[in-house]
Design a protein around this motif. Structure first.
Motif, PDB file in Angstrom:
ATOM      1  N   ILE A 127     -44.852 -44.728   5.439  1.00  0.00           N
ATOM      2  CA  ILE A 127     -44.169 -44.160   6.604  1.00  0.00           C
ATOM      3  C   ILE A 127     -44.957 -42.980   7.173  1.00  0.00           C
ATOM      4  CG2 ILE A 127     -42.091 -42.925   7.362  1.00  0.00           C
ATOM      5  CD1 ILE A 127     -40.552 -44.698   5.285  1.00  0.00           C
ATOM      6  N   VAL A 128     -45.427 -42.105   6.312  1.00  0.00           N
ATOM      7  CA  VAL A 128     -46.185 -40.935   6.776  1.00  0.00           C
ATOM      8  C   VAL A 128     -47.502 -41.368   7.418  1.00  0.00           C
ATOM      9  CG1 VAL A 128     -47.392 -38.843   6.016  1.00  0.00           C
ATOM     10  CG2 VAL A 128     -45.089 -39.325   5.190  1.00  0.00           C
ATOM     11  N   GLU A 129     -48.156 -42.364   6.844  1.00  0.00           N
ATOM     12  CA  GLU A 129     -49.413 -42.856   7.415  1.00  0.00           C
ATOM     13  C   GLU A 129     -49.192 -43.419   8.822  1.00  0.00           C
ATOM     14  OE1 GLU A 129     -52.725 -46.340   6.556  1.00  0.00           O
ATOM     15  OE2 GLU A 129     -51.449 -45.654   4.920  1.00  0.00           O
ATOM     16  N   LYS A 130     -48.151 -44.212   8.994  1.00  0.00           N
ATOM     17  CA  LYS A 130     -47.867 -44.788  10.310  1.00  0.00           C
ATOM     18  C   LYS A 130     -47.435 -43.709  11.306  1.00  0.00           C
ATOM     19  CE  LYS A 130     -46.768 -49.310   8.455  1.00  0.00           C
ATOM     20  NZ  LYS A 130     -47.960 -49.971   8.875  1.00  0.00           N
ATOM     21  N   ALA A 131     -46.678 -42.731  10.855  1.00  0.00           N
ATOM     22  CA  ALA A 131     -46.271 -41.627  11.729  1.00  0.00           C
ATOM     23  C   ALA A 131     -47.478 -40.773  12.124  1.00  0.00           C
ATOM     24  CB  ALA A 131     -45.215 -40.770  11.036  1.00  0.00           C
ATOM     25  N   ALA A 132     -48.426 -40.592  11.217  1.00  0.00           N
ATOM     26  CA  ALA A 132     -49.637 -39.825  11.525  1.00  0.00           C
ATOM     27  C   ALA A 132     -50.471 -40.532  12.579  1.00  0.00           C
ATOM     28  CB  ALA A 132     -50.457 -39.599  10.260  1.00  0.00           C
ATOM     29  N   VAL A 133     -50.558 -41.850  12.496  1.00  0.00           N
ATOM     30  CA  VAL A 133     -51.292 -42.621  13.502  1.00  0.00           C
ATOM     31  C   VAL A 133     -50.637 -42.443  14.875  1.00  0.00           C
ATOM     32  CG1 VAL A 133     -51.882 -44.971  14.246  1.00  0.00           C
ATOM     33  CG2 VAL A 133     -52.227 -44.284  11.873  1.00  0.00           C
TER      34      VAL A 133
ATOM     35  N   THR B  33     -39.221 -41.892  12.896  1.00  0.00           N
ATOM     36  CA  THR B  33     -38.299 -42.924  13.354  1.00  0.00           C
ATOM     37  C   THR B  33     -39.025 -44.009  14.143  1.00  0.00           C
ATOM     38  OG1 THR B  33     -36.540 -41.271  13.478  1.00  0.00           O
ATOM     39  CG2 THR B  33     -36.162 -43.336  14.646  1.00  0.00           C
ATOM     40  N   GLU B  34     -39.904 -43.587  15.035  1.00  0.00           N
ATOM     41  CA  GLU B  34     -40.667 -44.551  15.836  1.00  0.00           C
ATOM     42  C   GLU B  34     -41.580 -45.408  14.963  1.00  0.00           C
ATOM     43  OE1 GLU B  34     -43.758 -44.477  19.626  1.00  0.00           O
ATOM     44  OE2 GLU B  34     -42.603 -42.687  19.133  1.00  0.00           O
ATOM     45  N   ALA B  35     -42.176 -44.805  13.944  1.00  0.00           N
ATOM     46  CA  ALA B  35     -43.056 -45.542  13.032  1.00  0.00           C
ATOM     47  C   ALA B  35     -42.280 -46.601  12.257  1.00  0.00           C
ATOM     48  CB  ALA B  35     -43.745 -44.581  12.072  1.00  0.00           C
ATOM     49  N   ILE B  36     -41.083 -46.265  11.822  1.00  0.00           N
ATOM     50  CA  ILE B  36     -40.255 -47.230  11.091  1.00  0.00           C
ATOM     51  C   ILE B  36     -39.830 -48.369  12.011  1.00  0.00           C
ATOM     52  CG2 ILE B  36     -38.036 -47.554   9.917  1.00  0.00           C
ATOM     53  CD1 ILE B  36     -38.393 -44.672   8.822  1.00  0.00           C
ATOM     54  N   LYS B  37     -39.432 -48.025  13.236  1.00  0.00           N
ATOM     55  CA  LYS B  37     -38.993 -49.057  14.181  1.00  0.00           C
ATOM     56  C   LYS B  37     -40.135 -49.976  14.606  1.00  0.00           C
ATOM     57  CE  LYS B  37     -35.070 -46.563  16.126  1.00  0.00           C
ATOM     58  NZ  LYS B  37     -34.518 -45.918  17.322  1.00  0.00           N
ATOM     59  N   ALA B  38     -41.364 -49.463  14.609  1.00  0.00           N
ATOM     60  CA  ALA B  38     -42.520 -50.247  15.042  1.00  0.00           C
ATOM     61  C   ALA B  38     -42.985 -51.246  13.985  1.00  0.00           C
ATOM     62  CB  ALA B  38     -43.668 -49.322  15.421  1.00  0.00           C
ATOM     63  N   ASP B  39     -42.656 -51.001  12.713  1.00  0.00           N
ATOM     64  CA  ASP B  39     -43.079 -51.875  11.624  1.00  0.00           C
ATOM     65  C   ASP B  39     -41.918 -52.805  11.254  1.00  0.00           C
ATOM     66  OD1 ASP B  39     -43.281 -52.331   8.453  1.00  0.00           O
ATOM     67  OD2 ASP B  39     -45.297 -52.082   9.286  1.00  0.00           O
ATOM     68  N   ASN B  40     -42.151 -54.115  11.324  1.00  0.00           N
ATOM     69  CA  ASN B  40     -41.072 -55.083  11.074  1.00  0.00           C
ATOM     70  C   ASN B  40     -40.494 -54.973   9.671  1.00  0.00           C
ATOM     71  OD1 ASN B  40     -41.218 -56.138  13.657  1.00  0.00           O
ATOM     72  ND2 ASN B  40     -42.729 -57.677  13.087  1.00  0.00           N
ATOM     73  N   ASP B  41     -41.356 -54.815   8.662  1.00  0.00           N
ATOM     74  CA  ASP B  41     -40.863 -54.741   7.278  1.00  0.00           C
ATOM     75  C   ASP B  41     -40.061 -53.467   7.032  1.00  0.00           C
ATOM     76  OD1 ASP B  41     -42.045 -57.173   6.635  1.00  0.00           O
ATOM     77  OD2 ASP B  41     -43.935 -56.216   6.041  1.00  0.00           O
ATOM     78  N   LEU B  42     -40.574 -52.335   7.509  1.00  0.00           N
ATOM     79  CA  LEU B  42     -39.850 -51.074   7.328  1.00  0.00           C
ATOM     80  C   LEU B  42     -38.545 -51.080   8.120  1.00  0.00           C
ATOM     81  CD1 LEU B  42     -42.765 -48.478   7.461  1.00  0.00           C
ATOM     82  CD2 LEU B  42     -41.442 -49.173   5.456  1.00  0.00           C
ATOM     83  N   LYS B  43     -38.576 -51.686   9.306  1.00  0.00           N
ATOM     84  CA  LYS B  43     -37.370 -51.773  10.119  1.00  0.00           C
ATOM     85  C   LYS B  43     -36.305 -52.624   9.409  1.00  0.00           C
ATOM     86  CE  LYS B  43     -35.837 -52.868  14.775  1.00  0.00           C
ATOM     87  NZ  LYS B  43     -36.235 -53.375  16.079  1.00  0.00           N
ATOM     88  N   ALA B  44     -36.735 -53.715   8.791  1.00  0.00           N
ATOM     89  CA  ALA B  44     -35.788 -54.556   8.068  1.00  0.00           C
ATOM     90  C   ALA B  44     -35.188 -53.825   6.870  1.00  0.00           C
ATOM     91  CB  ALA B  44     -36.474 -55.832   7.610  1.00  0.00           C
ATOM     92  N   LEU B  45     -36.007 -53.006   6.227  1.00  0.00           N
ATOM     93  CA  LEU B  45     -35.561 -52.290   5.028  1.00  0.00           C
ATOM     94  C   LEU B  45     -34.722 -51.072   5.373  1.00  0.00           C
ATOM     95  CD1 LEU B  45     -35.796 -52.101   1.909  1.00  0.00           C
ATOM     96  CD2 LEU B  45     -37.804 -50.668   2.283  1.00  0.00           C
ATOM     97  N   LEU B  46     -35.142 -50.301   6.385  1.00  0.00           N
ATOM     98  CA  LEU B  46     -34.520 -49.007   6.673  1.00  0.00           C
ATOM     99  C   LEU B  46     -33.851 -48.929   8.033  1.00  0.00           C
ATOM    100  CD1 LEU B  46     -37.532 -46.868   5.421  1.00  0.00           C
ATOM    101  CD2 LEU B  46     -35.428 -47.352   4.166  1.00  0.00           C
ATOM    102  N   GLY B  47     -33.905 -49.992   8.813  1.00  0.00           N
ATOM    103  CA  GLY B  47     -33.417 -49.961  10.193  1.00  0.00           C
ATOM    104  C   GLY B  47     -31.959 -49.581  10.346  1.00  0.00           C
TER     105      GLY B  47
END
Length: 89
Positions: free
Chosen positions: A49-55, A71-85
């Motif tokens: 999550i931190v790596e994607k947010a840093a990007v 939040t935007e990083a989690i929503k942009a990643d399908n797997d993280l969104k499924a897990l934490l959405g």
């Protein structure tokens, strides 16, 4: 002006012993390996999550990761969104 000490990055720790104590409250026969696995998974997910947010921050030209970028990083990643959405606003 920032001092040298204020720029030291502190790494998060995932305390296996604390996790094990909490698990033992649920079930007295939980092996310590389970707590170590849970701590490892927490560390991995946090790093992702931190790596994607840093990007995202670099793309926007920002120097600080804020809740919006996480939040935007989690929503942009399908797997993280499924897990934490469901826990996102």
């Amino acid at each position: 002006m920032a001092t040298k000490n204020s720029k030291i990055c502190k790494k998060p720790t995932f305390p296996v012993e604390s996790i094990h104590k909490k698990l033992k409250k649920i079930d007295k026969h939980v092996p310590a390996d389970v707590a170590a696995f849970i701590a490892a998974v927490e560390e991995y997910l946090t790093a992702e999550i931190v790596e994607k947010a840093a990007v995202l921050c670099r793309q926007k030209g920002k120097g600080v990761i804020r809740v919006a970028e996480i939040t935007e990083a989690i929503k942009a990643d399908n797997d993280l969104k499924a897990l934490l959405g469901k826990s996102l606003k």
